[in-house]
Write a protein that holds these residues in place. Structure first.
Motif, mmCIF file in Angstrom:
data_model
loop_
_atom_site.group_PDB
_atom_site.id
_atom_site.type_symbol
_atom_site.label_atom_id
_atom_site.label_comp_id
_atom_site.label_asym_id
_atom_site.label_seq_id
_atom_site.Cartn_x
_atom_site.Cartn_y
_atom_site.Cartn_z
ATOM 1 N N CYS A 1 0.908 -1.368 -0.016
ATOM 2 C CA CYS A 1 -0.150 -0.164 0.046
ATOM 3 C C CYS A 1 0.838 1.273 -0.034
ATOM 4 O O CYS A 1 0.515 2.320 0.503
ATOM 5 C CB CYS A 1 -1.058 -0.053 1.157
ATOM 6 S SG CYS A 1 -0.194 -0.063 2.717
ATOM 7 N N GLN B 1 1.230 3.686 -2.144
ATOM 8 C CA GLN B 1 0.663 3.988 -3.284
ATOM 9 C C GLN B 1 1.607 5.141 -3.755
ATOM 10 O O GLN B 1 1.938 6.075 -3.291
ATOM 11 C CB GLN B 1 -0.838 4.554 -3.007
ATOM 12 C CG GLN B 1 -1.452 4.700 -4.323
ATOM 13 C CD GLN B 1 -3.117 5.259 -3.898
ATOM 14 O OE1 GLN B 1 -3.314 5.629 -3.039
ATOM 15 N NE2 GLN B 1 -3.829 4.927 -4.893
ATOM 16 N N ASN C 1 -4.354 1.796 -2.578
ATOM 17 C CA ASN C 1 -4.877 2.676 -1.418
ATOM 18 C C ASN C 1 -5.692 1.859 -0.354
ATOM 19 O O ASN C 1 -6.665 1.188 -0.774
ATOM 20 C CB ASN C 1 -5.835 3.827 -1.956
ATOM 21 C CG ASN C 1 -6.318 4.788 -0.886
ATOM 22 O OD1 ASN C 1 -6.946 4.288 0.223
ATOM 23 N ND2 ASN C 1 -6.467 5.954 -1.266
ATOM 24 N N PRO C 2 -5.122 1.611 0.966
ATOM 25 C CA PRO C 2 -5.667 0.658 1.626
ATOM 26 C C PRO C 2 -7.037 1.086 2.039
ATOM 27 O O PRO C 2 -8.021 0.159 2.481
ATOM 28 C CB PRO C 2 -4.886 0.679 2.826
ATOM 29 C CG PRO C 2 -4.182 2.009 3.038
ATOM 30 C CD PRO C 2 -3.916 2.246 1.351
ATOM 31 N N CYS D 1 -9.202 -2.028 1.357
ATOM 32 C CA CYS D 1 -8.914 -2.860 2.507
ATOM 33 C C CYS D 1 -10.189 -2.577 3.565
ATOM 34 O O CYS D 1 -11.016 -3.288 3.806
ATOM 35 C CB CYS D 1 -7.615 -2.792 3.047
ATOM 36 S SG CYS D 1 -6.190 -3.178 1.911
ATOM 37 N N ASP E 1 2.029 -3.731 5.481
ATOM 38 C CA ASP E 1 2.471 -3.627 4.265
ATOM 39 C C ASP E 1 3.876 -4.465 4.337
ATOM 40 O O ASP E 1 4.454 -4.320 5.118
ATOM 41 C CB ASP E 1 2.958 -2.063 4.165
ATOM 42 C CG ASP E 1 3.877 -1.832 2.562
ATOM 43 O OD1 ASP E 1 2.953 -1.700 1.700
ATOM 44 O OD2 ASP E 1 5.070 -2.198 2.677
ATOM 45 N N CYS F 1 -3.947 7.492 6.369
ATOM 46 C CA CYS F 1 -4.813 6.425 6.036
ATOM 47 C C CYS F 1 -5.910 6.324 7.208
ATOM 48 O O CYS F 1 -5.353 6.337 8.576
ATOM 49 C CB CYS F 1 -4.282 5.208 5.537
ATOM 50 S SG CYS F 1 -3.534 5.249 3.971
ATOM 51 N N HIS G 1 -2.471 -5.727 -4.310
ATOM 52 C CA HIS G 1 -1.460 -4.919 -4.993
ATOM 53 C C HIS G 1 -2.210 -4.559 -6.362
ATOM 54 O O HIS G 1 -3.374 -5.034 -6.508
ATOM 55 C CB HIS G 1 -0.193 -5.397 -5.004
ATOM 56 C CG HIS G 1 0.083 -6.452 -6.029
ATOM 57 N ND1 HIS G 1 -0.179 -6.956 -7.208
ATOM 58 C CD2 HIS G 1 0.498 -7.828 -5.594
ATOM 59 C CE1 HIS G 1 0.122 -7.774 -7.801
ATOM 60 N NE2 HIS G 1 0.598 -8.514 -7.010
#
Length: 435
Positions: free
Chosen positions: A77, A79, A87-88, A92, A102, A122, A305
């Motif tokens: 992640c 990014q 993008n988590p 996620c 990660d 995040c 991913h």
């Protein structure tokens, strides 16, 4: 069994919200029961009959599973800074995952960017396995399509720098990561030494080592005792990821289709076997052979991913569903994405359970009973009778929106991934026919 912590001080009449009527599965606390969860100020208050609380909001989880917030212990992640980074929050948290780890996107020289631009920004709780290579997965190898990889030069593999970075960031760095594949290590010349350094760094830092092991010169079954093996030379608590991949360095002997003895011995000494589904690292045939031997994963993860979030991995509940289909008991599937990964990284006091007093990380899942065809990483397919779907998720008491992969299943991704068919060693007898 009900949990009700009488020592917590809170308003007995008014609370923020309550999750009602769901089947609560919390392996850490031995819970599998229909009950309510009371939450206030982002914290779990109690589990049981909470009729004495007056909730501002109520979520009816009738007919659903209520679990601790899911933990995905292998994602990428970072990014924009790495080609693999997703993008988590989008892929996620919106799928019921409150904590991700990660897996080596950053090394010691690039970690501060991961911390500042991902971990600190995040809504998902983001932790890190630090790559033994100082530049992590910034480019090269499977991270960008270019030949070579992060272990082509041992100049970038520093025990001292890796250990120093772990020590300075112990609040979010929970382990060390290495990828063992000959194509990313100067044709395999650097694999053994990089592996030695990764083991040494994890020992010095006092954290677990996660090892990606496929198409490697490091043997899965070691007949010469003087050579390093993988997973033979991992320690209790280390994580062997991509457990069910069908390529060279598979955990199965291709000639006998039996699990290598070194793999069984590693499990006996409590090495943890992680799924790490990925774009190429889960094969139905391998997983089915292992399931017949009751060899299920300790932790279930996606290796999510940019190359697989549209298929074949999709998200963590989808990968969990594959192991339900393989016969892994539901409670063990939940354990593999809650209490076991939390304990593996030493965070069991913070995440992975619904214990009163902890942050209210809660996931609600629905077990949908509509048959669906799902592919593995080389587009072999199976028809699943049941699939887990996220319904709701709270991170530290805050409700977040739920999304779904689209399309699902993705035939375009299946056609792309089926090109790997001729490279795999453990597979079905008949090549999959795709529309």
């Amino acid at each position: 069994m009900f949990i009700d912590n009488k020592n917590l001080h809170y308003n007995m009449s008014h609370i923020d919200f309550m999750v009602k009527n769901g089947r609560i599965i919390d392996p850490a606390n031995g819970l599998d029961t229909v009950a309510d969860i009371a939450v206030n100020n982002g914290t779990i208050l109690s589990i049981g009959n909470n009729a004495h609380f007056l909730a501002k909001e109520t979520f009816d989880a009738g007919g659903c599973l209520v679990t601790p917030g899911l933990i995905d212990c292998h994602v990428h992640c970072y990014q924009y800074a790495t080609p693999l980074g997703i993008n988590p929050d989008e892929h996620c948290l919106s799928r019921g995952v409150t904590t991700v780890i990660d897996a080596g996107s950053a090394g010691s020289s690039t970690f501060q960017g991961l911390r500042k631009y991902v971990i600190e920004k995040c809504k998902t709780r983001v932790l890190s396995f630090l790559h033994i290579a100082q530049h992590g997965l910034a480019a090269a190898g499977c991270a960008s399509g270019a030949p070579g990889g992060e272990l082509d030069s041992l100049n970038a593999v520093s025990v001292e720098e890796c250990t120093k970075c772990v020590m300075e960031n112990r609040d979010v760095v929970v382990g060390i990561k290495i990828r063992l594949s000959d194509s990313i290590a100067d044709g395999g010349k650097n694999e053994m030494e990089a592996y030695r350094r990764a083991i040494r760094a994890s020992e010095k830092a006092g954290v677990p080592l996660m090892v990606h092991h496929s198409m490697s010169v490091v043997q899965t079954q070691v007949d010469n005792g003087s050579e390093l093996g993988c997973p033979r030379d991992l320690r209790a608590g280390d994580l062997y990821t991509h457990t069910f991949h069908p390529y060279r360095s598979c955990i199965l002997d291709p000639s006998t289709r039996t699990i290598h003895q070194d793999v069984l011995n590693a499990r006996e000494k409590r090495v943890l076997f992680d799924v790490g589904h990925g774009q190429g690292s889960f094969g139905w045939t391998v997983a089915e052979i292992c399931a017949q031997c009751n060899f299920y994963p300790d932790t279930i993860s996606t290796d999510l991913h940019t190359g697989n979030h549209v298929g074949p991995a999709y998200d963590l509940p989808t990968v969990m569903s594959k192991f339900l289909h393989l016969g892994m008991p539901l409670t063990e599937v939940i354990r593999a994405v809650t209490s076991t990964p939390a304990k593996a990284i030493g965070w069991e006091s913070k995440i992975g359970s619904l214990t009163p007093g902890k942050e209210a990380d809660i996931t609600v899942l629905k077990l949908m009973e509509d048959p669906i065809m799902l592919e593995d990483c080389q587009s072999q397919v199976r028809v699943l009778d049941k699939v887990l779907k996220p319904v709701a998720v709270w991170k530290a008491g805050d409700l977040h929106r739920i999304t779904e992969p689209s399309p699902f299943p993705n035939l375009d991704a299946m056609k792309l991934n089926s090109r790997e068919w001729d490279k795999i060693l453990i597979k079905d007898k008949i090549r999959p026919e795709l529309l």
